[in-house]
Design a protein around this motif. Structure first.
Motif, PDB file in Angstrom:
ATOM      1  N   MET A   1       1.347  -6.855  10.767  1.00 51.17           N
ATOM      2  CA  MET A   1       0.690  -5.577  10.568  1.00 51.17           C
ATOM      3  C   MET A   1       1.656  -4.620   9.893  1.00 51.17           C
ATOM      4  O   MET A   1       2.819  -4.535  10.239  1.00 51.17           O
ATOM      5  CB  MET A   1       0.212  -5.030  11.910  1.00 51.17           C
ATOM      6  CG  MET A   1      -0.516  -3.732  11.812  1.00 51.17           C
ATOM      7  SD  MET A   1      -1.158  -3.299  13.434  1.00 51.17           S
ATOM      8  CE  MET A   1      -2.352  -2.146  12.924  1.00 51.17           C
ATOM      9  N   SER A   2       1.195  -3.890   8.907  1.00 51.82           N
ATOM     10  CA  SER A   2       2.071  -2.990   8.163  1.00 51.82           C
ATOM     11  C   SER A   2       2.150  -1.630   8.846  1.00 51.82           C
ATOM     12  O   SER A   2       1.271  -1.240   9.589  1.00 51.82           O
ATOM     13  CB  SER A   2       1.571  -2.840   6.729  1.00 51.82           C
ATOM     14  OG  SER A   2       0.289  -2.269   6.715  1.00 51.82           O
ATOM     15  N   SER A   3       3.229  -0.915   8.581  1.00 52.01           N
ATOM     16  CA  SER A   3       3.389   0.431   9.128  1.00 52.01           C
ATOM     17  C   SER A   3       2.540   1.399   8.319  1.00 52.01           C
ATOM     18  O   SER A   3       2.064   1.070   7.233  1.00 52.01           O
ATOM     19  CB  SER A   3       4.867   0.829   9.078  1.00 52.01           C
ATOM     20  OG  SER A   3       5.266   1.086   7.758  1.00 52.01           O
ATOM     21  N   PRO A   4       2.317   2.626   8.838  1.00 52.52           N
ATOM     22  CA  PRO A   4       1.453   3.580   8.134  1.00 52.52           C
ATOM     23  C   PRO A   4       1.899   3.910   6.722  1.00 52.52           C
ATOM     24  O   PRO A   4       1.094   4.312   5.901  1.00 52.52           O
ATOM     25  CB  PRO A   4       1.505   4.825   9.020  1.00 52.52           C
ATOM     26  CG  PRO A   4       1.958   4.346  10.358  1.00 52.52           C
ATOM     27  CD  PRO A   4       2.784   3.118  10.112  1.00 52.52           C
ATOM     28  N   THR A   5       3.190   3.766   6.402  1.00 56.41           N
ATOM     29  CA  THR A   5       3.650   4.097   5.058  1.00 56.41           C
ATOM     30  C   THR A   5       4.071   2.874   4.267  1.00 56.41           C
ATOM     31  O   THR A   5       4.756   2.996   3.270  1.00 56.41           O
ATOM     32  CB  THR A   5       4.803   5.122   5.097  1.00 56.41           C
ATOM     33  OG1 THR A   5       5.859   4.583   5.876  1.00 56.41           O
ATOM     34  CG2 THR A   5       4.354   6.440   5.681  1.00 56.41           C
ATOM     35  N   SER A   6       3.665   1.686   4.695  1.00 59.32           N
ATOM     36  CA  SER A   6       3.974   0.481   3.928  1.00 59.32           C
ATOM     37  C   SER A   6       3.226   0.507   2.607  1.00 59.32           C
ATOM     38  O   SER A   6       2.024   0.743   2.587  1.00 59.32           O
ATOM     39  CB  SER A   6       3.571  -0.777   4.699  1.00 59.32           C
ATOM     40  OG  SER A   6       4.375  -0.927   5.827  1.00 59.32           O
TER      41      SER A   6
ATOM     42  N   ASN B   1      17.562   3.403  -5.090  1.00 60.50           N
ATOM     43  CA  ASN B   1      18.725   2.705  -4.555  1.00 60.50           C
ATOM     44  C   ASN B   1      18.286   1.493  -3.738  1.00 60.50           C
ATOM     45  O   ASN B   1      18.839   0.399  -3.873  1.00 60.50           O
ATOM     46  CB  ASN B   1      19.557   3.668  -3.708  1.00 60.50           C
ATOM     47  CG  ASN B   1      20.933   3.148  -3.407  1.00 60.50           C
ATOM     48  OD1 ASN B   1      21.517   2.421  -4.189  1.00 60.50           O
ATOM     49  ND2 ASN B   1      21.451   3.528  -2.262  1.00 60.50           N
ATOM     50  N   ILE B   2      17.257   1.660  -2.927  1.00 63.22           N
ATOM     51  CA  ILE B   2      16.727   0.555  -2.124  1.00 63.22           C
ATOM     52  C   ILE B   2      16.159  -0.538  -3.024  1.00 63.22           C
ATOM     53  O   ILE B   2      16.303  -1.732  -2.734  1.00 63.22           O
ATOM     54  CB  ILE B   2      15.666   1.091  -1.144  1.00 63.22           C
ATOM     55  CG1 ILE B   2      16.321   2.016  -0.116  1.00 63.22           C
ATOM     56  CG2 ILE B   2      14.922  -0.047  -0.466  1.00 63.22           C
ATOM     57  CD1 ILE B   2      15.342   2.865   0.660  1.00 63.22           C
ATOM     58  N   LEU B   3      15.527  -0.147  -4.134  1.00 58.72           N
ATOM     59  CA  LEU B   3      14.923  -1.119  -5.044  1.00 58.72           C
ATOM     60  C   LEU B   3      15.947  -2.038  -5.711  1.00 58.72           C
ATOM     61  O   LEU B   3      15.579  -3.076  -6.268  1.00 58.72           O
ATOM     62  CB  LEU B   3      14.080  -0.413  -6.105  1.00 58.72           C
ATOM     63  CG  LEU B   3      12.797   0.238  -5.585  1.00 58.72           C
ATOM     64  CD1 LEU B   3      12.106   1.013  -6.699  1.00 58.72           C
ATOM     65  CD2 LEU B   3      11.865  -0.798  -4.989  1.00 58.72           C
TER      66      LEU B   3
ATOM     67  N   ALA C   1       7.184  10.188   1.239  1.00 58.33           N
ATOM     68  CA  ALA C   1       7.002   9.237   2.340  1.00 58.33           C
ATOM     69  C   ALA C   1       8.325   8.828   2.980  1.00 58.33           C
ATOM     70  O   ALA C   1       8.451   8.825   4.200  1.00 58.33           O
ATOM     71  CB  ALA C   1       6.246   8.006   1.855  1.00 58.33           C
ATOM     72  N   ILE C   2       9.322   8.489   2.152  1.00 61.20           N
ATOM     73  CA  ILE C   2      10.589   8.035   2.723  1.00 61.20           C
ATOM     74  C   ILE C   2      11.303   9.168   3.468  1.00 61.20           C
ATOM     75  O   ILE C   2      12.040   8.933   4.407  1.00 61.20           O
ATOM     76  CB  ILE C   2      11.509   7.379   1.670  1.00 61.20           C
ATOM     77  CG1 ILE C   2      12.575   6.545   2.368  1.00 61.20           C
ATOM     78  CG2 ILE C   2      12.117   8.416   0.743  1.00 61.20           C
ATOM     79  CD1 ILE C   2      13.360   5.648   1.474  1.00 61.20           C
ATOM     80  N   GLY C   3      11.041  10.410   3.061  1.00 57.90           N
ATOM     81  CA  GLY C   3      11.643  11.559   3.723  1.00 57.90           C
ATOM     82  C   GLY C   3      10.787  12.131   4.842  1.00 57.90           C
ATOM     83  O   GLY C   3      11.109  13.185   5.397  1.00 57.90           O
ATOM     84  N   LEU C   4       9.670  11.451   5.156  1.00 59.33           N
ATOM     85  CA  LEU C   4       8.743  11.903   6.188  1.00 59.33           C
ATOM     86  C   LEU C   4       8.205  13.309   5.926  1.00 59.33           C
ATOM     87  O   LEU C   4       7.915  14.071   6.838  1.00 59.33           O
ATOM     88  CB  LEU C   4       9.381  11.807   7.583  1.00 59.33           C
ATOM     89  CG  LEU C   4       9.872  10.414   7.984  1.00 59.33           C
ATOM     90  CD1 LEU C   4      10.544  10.455   9.344  1.00 59.33           C
ATOM     91  CD2 LEU C   4       8.727   9.405   7.979  1.00 59.33           C
ATOM     92  N   ILE C   5       8.087  13.636   4.653  1.00 57.63           N
ATOM     93  CA  ILE C   5       7.492  14.906   4.230  1.00 57.63           C
ATOM     94  C   ILE C   5       5.982  14.695   4.196  1.00 57.63           C
ATOM     95  O   ILE C   5       5.518  13.693   3.651  1.00 57.63           O
ATOM     96  CB  ILE C   5       8.032  15.322   2.849  1.00 57.63           C
ATOM     97  CG1 ILE C   5       9.551  15.551   2.921  1.00 57.63           C
ATOM     98  CG2 ILE C   5       7.310  16.552   2.304  1.00 57.63           C
ATOM     99  CD1 ILE C   5      10.231  15.673   1.579  1.00 57.63           C
TER     100      ILE C   5
ATOM    101  N   ASN D   1      14.988  12.094  -2.433  1.00 57.20           N
ATOM    102  CA  ASN D   1      14.410  10.981  -1.676  1.00 57.20           C
ATOM    103  C   ASN D   1      13.939   9.865  -2.613  1.00 57.20           C
ATOM    104  O   ASN D   1      14.098   8.679  -2.305  1.00 57.20           O
ATOM    105  CB  ASN D   1      13.246  11.455  -0.812  1.00 57.20           C
ATOM    106  CG  ASN D   1      13.688  12.358   0.323  1.00 57.20           C
ATOM    107  OD1 ASN D   1      14.853  12.425   0.682  1.00 57.20           O
ATOM    108  ND2 ASN D   1      12.742  13.085   0.891  1.00 57.20           N
ATOM    109  N   ALA D   2      13.347  10.232  -3.737  1.00 60.70           N
ATOM    110  CA  ALA D   2      12.885   9.231  -4.710  1.00 60.70           C
ATOM    111  C   ALA D   2      14.068   8.456  -5.281  1.00 60.70           C
ATOM    112  O   ALA D   2      13.972   7.238  -5.521  1.00 60.70           O
ATOM    113  CB  ALA D   2      12.078   9.899  -5.818  1.00 60.70           C
ATOM    114  N   ILE D   3      15.184   9.128  -5.478  1.00 58.28           N
ATOM    115  CA  ILE D   3      16.393   8.448  -5.944  1.00 58.28           C
ATOM    116  C   ILE D   3      16.865   7.442  -4.890  1.00 58.28           C
ATOM    117  O   ILE D   3      17.311   6.344  -5.221  1.00 58.28           O
ATOM    118  CB  ILE D   3      17.488   9.469  -6.318  1.00 58.28           C
ATOM    119  CG1 ILE D   3      17.068  10.218  -7.596  1.00 58.28           C
ATOM    120  CG2 ILE D   3      18.849   8.796  -6.482  1.00 58.28           C
ATOM    121  CD1 ILE D   3      17.911  11.436  -7.915  1.00 58.28           C
TER     122      ILE D   3
END
Length: 144
Positions: free
Chosen positions: A1-6, A83-85, A52-56, A77-79
């Protein structure tokens, strides 16, 4: 099951030159600073993924889109998403690739990076939906 922001992804149309001014462009290099890959995220995905990644709350991303300006916090946050990508590009036994430089929408990336991003061939173009936020396009082009 995916998380709400997957995020969910599906094939997308190719990025076009007219799209580049509204695209976050990320450059990935090896240890010799040779360009190995370029990722472009359209304005909408930049806003939604950064929020999303910053929980904004989604309204923060929607405000950026309405104002046609990525806020400082959502941009940072987008940067981090870029980095994660880097994990998508790295593979076992190959030289390590890392995020070298980013250009937020309107930031004027170098022409050679844009050329790689727009070139046909070793690339992947996806429509990504960030659950609870919204979607946009990401393009990944291998350069090295």
């Amino acid at each position: 099951m995916s998380s709400p922001t997957s995020p969910e992804a599906s094939p997308a149309d190719l990025l076009k030159a007219a799209d580049v001014p509204r695209t976050l462009v990320a450059l990935y290099t090896d240890e010799r600073l040779q360009l190995m890959a370029v990722i472009g995220m359209d304005f909408e995905l930049t806003a939604y993924a950064g929020a999303a990644i910053g929980l904004i709350p989604p309204g923060g991303a929607e405000a950026c889109i309405e104002d046609n300006e990525i806020s400082k916090m959502i941009g940072e946050n987008a940067i981090e998403v870029c980095n994660i990508l880097a994990g998508l590009i790295n593979r076992e036994g190959a030289p390590r690739v890392k995020l070298h430089q980013t250009f937020l929408p309107g930031g004027g990336p170098p022409a050679d990076a844009v050329n790689h991003l727009l070139a046909l061939g070793r690339r992947l173009d996806l429509k990504v939906d960030v659950s609870g936020y919204g979607g946009g396009k990401v393009s990944l082009a291998l350069a090295g």
